[in-house]
Design an enzyme around this catalytic site. Structure first.
Site, PDB file in Angstrom:
ATOM      1  N   HIS A   5      20.902 131.282 122.588  1.00 54.97           N
ATOM      2  CA  HIS A   5      20.748 132.835 122.870  1.00 54.97           C
ATOM      3  C   HIS A   5      21.035 132.960 124.354  1.00 54.97           C
ATOM      4  O   HIS A   5      22.002 133.821 124.587  1.00 54.97           O
ATOM      5  CB  HIS A   5      19.658 133.442 122.613  1.00 54.97           C
ATOM      6  CG  HIS A   5      19.407 133.379 120.962  1.00 54.97           C
ATOM      7  ND1 HIS A   5      20.531 134.029 120.313  1.00 54.97           N
ATOM      8  CD2 HIS A   5      18.344 133.248 120.192  1.00 54.97           C
ATOM      9  CE1 HIS A   5      20.065 134.028 119.000  1.00 54.97           C
ATOM     10  NE2 HIS A   5      18.761 133.468 118.958  1.00 54.97           N
ATOM     11  N   GLU A  31      22.223 134.945 115.334  1.00 54.26           N
ATOM     12  CA  GLU A  31      21.081 133.918 114.664  1.00 54.26           C
ATOM     13  C   GLU A  31      21.814 132.697 113.995  1.00 54.26           C
ATOM     14  O   GLU A  31      21.677 131.543 114.331  1.00 54.26           O
ATOM     15  CB  GLU A  31      20.227 134.781 113.796  1.00 54.26           C
ATOM     16  CG  GLU A  31      19.379 135.736 114.469  1.00 54.26           C
ATOM     17  CD  GLU A  31      18.391 135.067 115.558  1.00 54.26           C
ATOM     18  OE1 GLU A  31      18.150 133.995 115.569  1.00 54.26           O
ATOM     19  OE2 GLU A  31      18.468 135.795 116.394  1.00 54.26           O
ATOM     20  N   HIS A  74      17.695 126.445 119.650  1.00 54.70           N
ATOM     21  CA  HIS A  74      18.206 127.562 119.209  1.00 54.70           C
ATOM     22  C   HIS A  74      18.068 128.762 120.391  1.00 54.70           C
ATOM     23  O   HIS A  74      18.926 129.546 120.475  1.00 54.70           O
ATOM     24  CB  HIS A  74      17.323 128.067 117.963  1.00 54.70           C
ATOM     25  CG  HIS A  74      17.336 129.423 117.623  1.00 54.70           C
ATOM     26  ND1 HIS A  74      18.335 129.684 116.238  1.00 54.70           N
ATOM     27  CD2 HIS A  74      17.118 130.561 117.978  1.00 54.70           C
ATOM     28  CE1 HIS A  74      18.264 130.940 116.226  1.00 54.70           C
ATOM     29  NE2 HIS A  74      17.429 131.479 117.111  1.00 54.70           N
ATOM     30  N   GLU A  75      16.776 128.745 120.954  1.00 48.88           N
ATOM     31  CA  GLU A  75      16.489 129.821 122.148  1.00 48.88           C
ATOM     32  C   GLU A  75      17.479 129.729 123.120  1.00 48.88           C
ATOM     33  O   GLU A  75      18.057 130.718 123.963  1.00 48.88           O
ATOM     34  CB  GLU A  75      15.173 129.640 122.373  1.00 48.88           C
ATOM     35  CG  GLU A  75      14.365 130.205 121.366  1.00 48.88           C
ATOM     36  CD  GLU A  75      14.467 131.466 120.624  1.00 48.88           C
ATOM     37  OE1 GLU A  75      15.099 132.197 121.367  1.00 48.88           O
ATOM     38  OE2 GLU A  75      14.045 131.433 119.233  1.00 48.88           O
TER      39      GLU A  75
END
Length: 274
Positions: free
Chosen positions: A139, A203, A135-136
């Site tokens: 980004h 997100e 997930h990070e």
């Protein structure tokens, strides 16, 4: 490839924010009696990069590099594999005590940093931690962190100019400084509304990118459940500006709920499992 919806939102919001900045630069040019072009170009070339550097430094205060040996070796291997599959350079890994189980990313492609809390690593299983790191990395891949930082920078510029304009127009009023601060905050809030249009959607995109990277949304869904439960009754040790970058915003105040940087965790989990 970055989600088209996120690209479109960043383009539209970026254009609106540039419009705010153009107005602010025009006002500064008129007040100081200088040409608009140097103010416009100088501001964009100097202020956002400075704020980006300061924001990155501030976010990582108290963090330490994650050793590549011992108990962290597997995390480094996992991150290297994820980064390769997602088409980015392996980010620098750091560890930090945040008071709550959490993680965040700063930086850009080629110079990204993923910081995870000691509380998070103690709580999650391997596949759940893999989902969080994916997930990070998403980004960083999607460049939305840089967009958020630039948006905050423009918000600060607009707020400063609004304050200067009011003080210049009402300099003889002893109470004008307080009204000027209110006007400045109001101007920054207006810019923040547009930044939030990106913040919540990004997100969902990062969640979906992580799901694709690890082959299932279930590990990240379980991780979000554990993180949400683990944050209850605990106080986050990171700044509010960093909370906005975390996988879960631990701030549950009234204003934080009203101007939430993250969508409801329940909806994120539902999408991951859907």
């Amino acid at each position: 490839m970055t989600d088209f919806g996120l690209k479109l939102r960043m383009a539209v919001v970026g254009s609106i924010l540039f419009g705010f900045y153009l107005v602010a630069a025009t006002v500064i040019s008129a007040m100081w009696g200088v040409s608009l072009i140097p103010v416009l170009v100088g501001g964009m070339l100097v202020l956002p990069p400075i704020q980006y550097k300061i924001g990155k430094w501030s976010a990582l205060r108290g963090a330490q590099d994650m050793p590549e040996e011992g108990q962290y070796r597997e995390i480094h291997r996992m991150t290297e594999s994820l980064a390769r599959d997602m088409g980015v350079t392996k980010p620098r890994l750091m560890v930090m005590q945040m008071g709550v189980p959490n993680a965040f990313a700063v930086g850009r492609k080629g110079a990204g940093v993923v910081c995870v809390s000691t509380e998070l690593m103690a709580m999650l299983e391997r596949d759940e931690l893999e989902g969080v790191i994916a997930h990070e990395i998403a980004h960083i891949k999607n460049r939305d962190v840089i967009t958020m930082v630039i948006g905050q920078s423009i918000g600060s510029i607009v707020g400063m100019v609004a304050y200067m304009v009011y003080m210049f127009a009402d300099e003889r009023n002893p109470g004008s400084i307080f009204v000027g601060m209110f006007v400045s905050s109001l101007a920054q809030l207006l810019v923040t509304v547009f930044v939030l249009a990106i913040s919540r959607y990004r997100e969902y995109v990062a969640d979906d990118d992580a799901r694709q990277a690890i082959g299932s949304g279930e590990p990240l869904a379980r991780a979000l459940e554990k993180i949400s439960r683990g944050a209850q009754g605990r106080e986050s040790a990171v700044d509010d500006s960093v909370n906005a970058l975390c996988i879960l915003n631990a701030d549950r105040g009234l204003l934080a709920t009203l101007f939430a940087t993250h969508p409801p965790t329940e909806k994120r989990i539902e999408k991951l499992r859907g």
